[in-house]
Design an enzyme around this catalytic site. Structure first.
Site, PDB file in Angstrom:
ATOM      1  N   HIS A  84       0.827  -1.215   0.000  1.00  0.00           N
ATOM      2  CA  HIS A  84       0.000   0.000   0.000  1.00  0.00           C
ATOM      3  C   HIS A  84       0.860   1.264   0.000  1.00  0.00           C
ATOM      4  O   HIS A  84       0.366   2.337  -0.320  1.00  0.00           O
ATOM      5  CB  HIS A  84      -1.047  -0.017   1.120  1.00  0.00           C
ATOM      6  CG  HIS A  84      -0.565   0.328   2.499  1.00  0.00           C
ATOM      7  ND1 HIS A  84      -0.288  -0.622   3.454  1.00  0.00           N
ATOM      8  CD2 HIS A  84      -0.321   1.521   3.094  1.00  0.00           C
ATOM      9  CE1 HIS A  84       0.087  -0.032   4.569  1.00  0.00           C
ATOM     10  NE2 HIS A  84       0.083   1.268   4.380  1.00  0.00           N
ATOM     11  N   ASP A 220       1.046  -7.663   2.259  1.00  0.00           N
ATOM     12  CA  ASP A 220       1.194  -6.223   2.017  1.00  0.00           C
ATOM     13  C   ASP A 220       2.672  -5.807   1.908  1.00  0.00           C
ATOM     14  O   ASP A 220       3.223  -5.177   2.801  1.00  0.00           O
ATOM     15  CB  ASP A 220       0.502  -5.455   3.146  1.00  0.00           C
ATOM     16  CG  ASP A 220       0.251  -3.999   2.800  1.00  0.00           C
ATOM     17  OD1 ASP A 220       0.791  -3.526   1.784  1.00  0.00           O
ATOM     18  OD2 ASP A 220      -0.480  -3.321   3.545  1.00  0.00           O
ATOM     19  N   SER A 641       3.996   2.279   8.502  1.00  0.00           N
ATOM     20  CA  SER A 641       3.808   1.239   7.505  1.00  0.00           C
ATOM     21  C   SER A 641       5.100   1.019   6.751  1.00  0.00           C
ATOM     22  O   SER A 641       5.752   1.973   6.335  1.00  0.00           O
ATOM     23  CB  SER A 641       2.709   1.621   6.535  1.00  0.00           C
ATOM     24  OG  SER A 641       1.494   1.235   7.071  1.00  0.00           O
TER      25      SER A 641
HETATM   26  N1  ARG Z   1      -4.732   0.840   7.665  1.00  0.00           N
HETATM   27  C1  ARG Z   1      -3.412   0.757   7.144  1.00  0.00           C
HETATM   28  C2  ARG Z   1      -2.718   2.143   7.182  1.00  0.00           C
HETATM   29  O1  ARG Z   1      -3.255   3.048   7.765  1.00  0.00           O
HETATM   30  C3  ARG Z   1      -3.380   0.152   5.789  1.00  0.00           C
HETATM   31  C4  ARG Z   1      -3.931   1.006   4.729  1.00  0.00           C
HETATM   32  C5  ARG Z   1      -3.868   0.395   3.374  1.00  0.00           C
HETATM   33  N2  ARG Z   1      -5.135  -0.110   2.966  1.00  0.00           N
HETATM   34  C6  ARG Z   1      -6.149   0.676   2.506  1.00  0.00           C
HETATM   35  N3  ARG Z   1      -7.303   0.155   2.271  1.00  0.00           N
HETATM   36  N4  ARG Z   1      -5.979   1.925   2.258  1.00  0.00           N
HETATM   37  O2  ARG Z   1      -2.080   2.617   6.297  1.00  0.00           O
HETATM   38  N1  ASP Z   2      -1.252   1.581   7.908  1.00  0.00           N
HETATM   39  C1  ASP Z   2      -0.521   2.641   8.538  1.00  0.00           C
HETATM   40  C2  ASP Z   2       0.523   3.255   7.601  1.00  0.00           C
HETATM   41  O1  ASP Z   2       0.358   3.282   6.403  1.00  0.00           O
HETATM   42  C3  ASP Z   2       0.070   2.187   9.819  1.00  0.00           C
HETATM   43  C4  ASP Z   2      -0.872   2.424  10.942  1.00  0.00           C
HETATM   44  O2  ASP Z   2      -1.609   3.415  10.912  1.00  0.00           O
HETATM   45  O3  ASP Z   2      -0.861   1.611  11.866  1.00  0.00           O
HETATM   46  O4  ASP Z   2       1.474   3.854   8.031  1.00  0.00           O
END
Ligand code: ARG
Ligand code: ASP
Length: 706
Positions: A84, A220, A641
């Site tokens: 991502h 991921d 991330s």
């Molecule tokens: N929740 C995670 C973060 O904040 C993964 C995000 C990636 N996935 C998404 N559906 N955008 O980045």
């Molecule tokens: N998914 C998040 C990121 O892209 C990490 C988090 O918020 O825990 O940095």
């Protein structure tokens, strides 16, 4: 008896106060954290963790493209981050013919690696506490303006004094609201190339349904390479550049993890606000979040409808959709978590203890005054902050045409040095924005967002005359006549001389309306919001200083501020609710359980099904399956991330990518009982590269170093 219960309660509360503080340590000041890690079995040294001269972990960790984190995993500058995090790049290198999002991508040699224009990574080589120098000549009785000007002068002077190599630069940043300052010596590498990515059915498996959730089953990850000039120094993209030779890289371990193992997560957390008082948490969760959630819900519904109907639209909007959905869901979880963990009550209690403690130590009056002033400032913030958030969400984040108007506005206001170069950059951004949108979707977004603005913008900030206009006619007009909706008009604009350019903008009624709104924002909303925000920041600086004095927290570790931090914990499951325990490890069996053929979130590549059927797991097998994701108790946030998950031996066992649903409030209130970070197991990463990608060259590069 009652008294006893009460003191037990107090004891419990103060324990949880210690627990909920920030745990993202500044690497150069992490001795204490290091000793705690040693107790948990760490076998790397304090110098491995961070050293300003010798190769250390920080030399193998980079901020990726300004947002995420990545780590070096080979002597040839190969870096690993999340899928991502690389998504925007993978998407922009894709077309319907070469669809790397859908099919994945594996470079068979250096020559096949794909340059990612504009992408860059940043190293932090040195971190120096410069609080004394920055605050020299500052006193408590100074006005905030005077104070800031002294600080700014000191910073400018220090930047000159700190020794750097010619390819390095210095950044000096406030921590704990300006009670502490660190100087960071950085290096940017700007030739970054795509090396590998799994198909999105693996990299994004579970997509938005599983996002912020456990159990999770996502691969991921993506691979890039840093390129350098032949002398190994940073350079703009050039075919003559060579793979970067790092001072340090992480050895990839296939040993895996088990519950209780030490885990170190090291990267670039963006922003936490652990020390906010109760009423500030109320402001975020009760004033801002509901409105932001509501607006994004509308935009997501529109995008979803079009994406399901048409593959080209799906490819165009998929990245935007994921970005918008990510925080939409996060804010929902945050509000639930704040409620469930009684965060506001707890914070009120902290404030009470703080005042008591301050009273005992002779600064009760000052403490009371600061909290009261903060409370008033938050009242004052409500309307302008709401206005700002409504504006940003309806006119920027979720509105293609208006977002483009902002870029044209920048272009219109360009003058001075490097005009041509800056114009070309803006034009690039406008063109790529056109590539990622479609007028059918943009028009509907525009109508819905304008309607929301008209209805919900606080009266004092609403442009009433403008909104007498019928929104649908307005949208028709833009669609038919405006450069906001027509890229050929932009191309013509780009060729005009300055006077003609001005003339053309003046005659574009769509853009004129947009500009009126943008002027409202810069003229009224933004200045008012930042005036109050400024005031709050100054008060928060005093409040945190007094909090430190009160001794309420054991270590006041600074909130995340997009600088390099480390956080440690252990592999551990959790109890999301009464009677339920979540195991900390998920496996390929669970991937298969979730598989829905043809689904846009839970489909899988056929090859993966075959591998599973034949149990062709190679070296990555354990207990008859392949481990996929695991949970830890490291304190992380957005920006973490892609961060390496490092084991007690200092080897790479995972990549951080998310947090669990029950713990999404951790930016505001960290509760160690239920806050968990989620990582991809390196055995799944290697399994996918090896068995699914058949990228033997990469397996060799990563494993041969061992
Ligand atoms: N929740 C995670 C973060 O904040 C993964 C995000 C990636 N996935 C998404 N559906 N955008 O980045
Ligand atoms: N998914 C998040 C990121 O892209 C990490 C988090 O918020 O825990 O940095």
């Amino acid at each position: 008896m009652r008294k006893l219960t009460r003191s037990f309660y107090l004891f419990f509360i103060s324990l949880s106060i210690f627990a909920q503080q920030n745990r993202m340590w500044v690497p150069s000041d992490a001795q204490k954290a290091y000793y705690q890690m040693m107790e948990k079995g760490a076998r790397f040294s304090l110098d491995d963790l961070y050293h300003p001269e010798k190769p250390s972990f920080n030399d193998a960790i980079v901020q990726f493209n300004g947002g995420c984190t990545a780590e070096i995993i080979s002597p040839q500058g190969l870096i690993l981050t999340n899928h991502h995090c690389g998504y925007g790049i993978i998407q922009s290198l894709s077309s319907l013919e070469h669809n790397y999002v859908e099919d994945g991508f594996w470079a068979g040699s250096y020559e096949e690696e794909l340059p990612a224009p504009g992408a860059y990574v940043t190293f932090v080589r040195r971190i120096v506490n410069v609080t004394q120098q920055v605050l020299q000549g500052v006193s408590d009785d100074m006005s905030p303006e005077r104070r800031q000007s002294v600080v700014d002068k000191n910073i400018a002077k220090l930047k000159q004094e700190i020794q750097t190599e010619p390819w390095q630069y210095v950044e000096i940043k406030p921590y704990l609201y300006g009670n502490i300052y660190y100087a960071l010596v950085k290096e940017d590498y700007k030739d970054i190339r795509l090396v590998g990515a799994p198909p999105s059915s693996v990299g994004k498996f579970g997509a938005d349904t599983d996002n912020w959730m456990w159990p999770r089953h996502s691969g991921d990850f993506s691979l890039f390479r840093i390129y350098a000039a032949p002398d190994n120094r940073p350079a703009e993209y050039s075919p003559d550049n060579v793979p970067y030779r790092p001072e340090k890289y992480f050895k990839v371990s296939l040993d895996g993890v088990k519950e209780g193992d030490l885990i170190l997560v090291y990267g670039f957390p963006g922003r936490t606000q652990q020390y906010l008082p109760s009423f500030a948490v109320e402001h975020v969760t009760q004033t801002l979040n509901p409105v932001r959630i509501d607006i994004r819900q509308r935009a997501l519904d529109i995008m979803d409808k079009y994406m399901r109907s048409n593959d080209t639209l799906k490819l165009k909007y998929t990245s935007t959709y994921a970005r918008v959905a990510n925080y939409w869901k996060k804010w929902k979880g945050e509000n639930l978590g704040i409620k469930k963990s009684n965060a506001i009550e707890n914070k009120r209690y902290i404030e009470k203890l703080f005042l008591q403690q301050a009273g005992t130590n002779g600064f009760g009056e000052e403490a009371g005054r600061v909290l009261e002033a903060l409370k008033q400032a938050y009242n004052e913030l409500e309307a302008p902050d709401l206005a700002r958030n409504i504006f940003i969400e309806t006119m920027y984040v979720n509105n293609d045409w208006m977002r483009r108007a902002f870029l044209i506005y920048q272009w219109e206001n360009l003058h001075g040095d490097n005009y041509a170069q800056r114009k070309a950059k803006i034009l690039d951004r406008i063109r790529s924005a056109f590539n990622r949108t479609d007028n059918r979707v943009s028009k509907e977004l525009f109508i819905r967002m304008m309607a929301y603005y008209k209805q919900k913008m606080p009266e004092a900030y609403k442009n009433k005359t403008l909104f007498e206009k019928n929104i649908i006619l307005w949208a028709d007009e833009i669609e038919k006549t405006s450069l906001l909706a027509d890229s050929s008009k932009i191309n013509r604009l780009a060729l005009m001389d300055y006077n003609k350019f001005q003339e053309a903008l003046k005659n574009d009624s769509g853009y004129n309306l947009a500009r009126t709104l943008i002027d409202d924002y810069y003229g009224k909303i933004a200045p008012e919001q930042s005036r109050v925000k400024e005031k709050i920041n100054n008060l928060m600086r005093v409040y945190t200083k007094l909090l430190m004095q009160s001794g309420l927290y054991k270590d006041m570790v600074p909130d995340a501020n997009s600088t390099l931090r480390l956080s440690f914990g252990e592999v551990r499951g959790y109890e999301p609710r009464d009677g339920v325990y979540y195991e900390p490890v998920s496996t390929l069996d669970g991937v298969m359980e979730k598989y829905i053929p043809g689904d846009y979130e839970f489909d899988l590549p056929e090859q993966l099904l075959k591998l599973y059927e034949q149990k062709d797991f190679g070296n990555y097998e354990t207990g008859g399956t392949v481990p996929v994701n695991f949970l830890g108790t490291a304190h992380t946030t957005g920006g973490n991330s892609g961060s390496p998950a490092i084991n007690a031996k200092g080897e790479l066992v995972g990549i951080n990518f998310d947090r669990v649903w029950e713990g999404t409030m951790s930016d505001l209130f960290y509760d160690p009982k239920i806050c968990r970070n989620i990582m991809v197991d390196m055995r799944y990463v290697m399994f996918v590269i090896d068995k699914l990608g058949k990228a033997q060259n990469l397996v060799n590069e990563i494993i041969q170093n061992q």
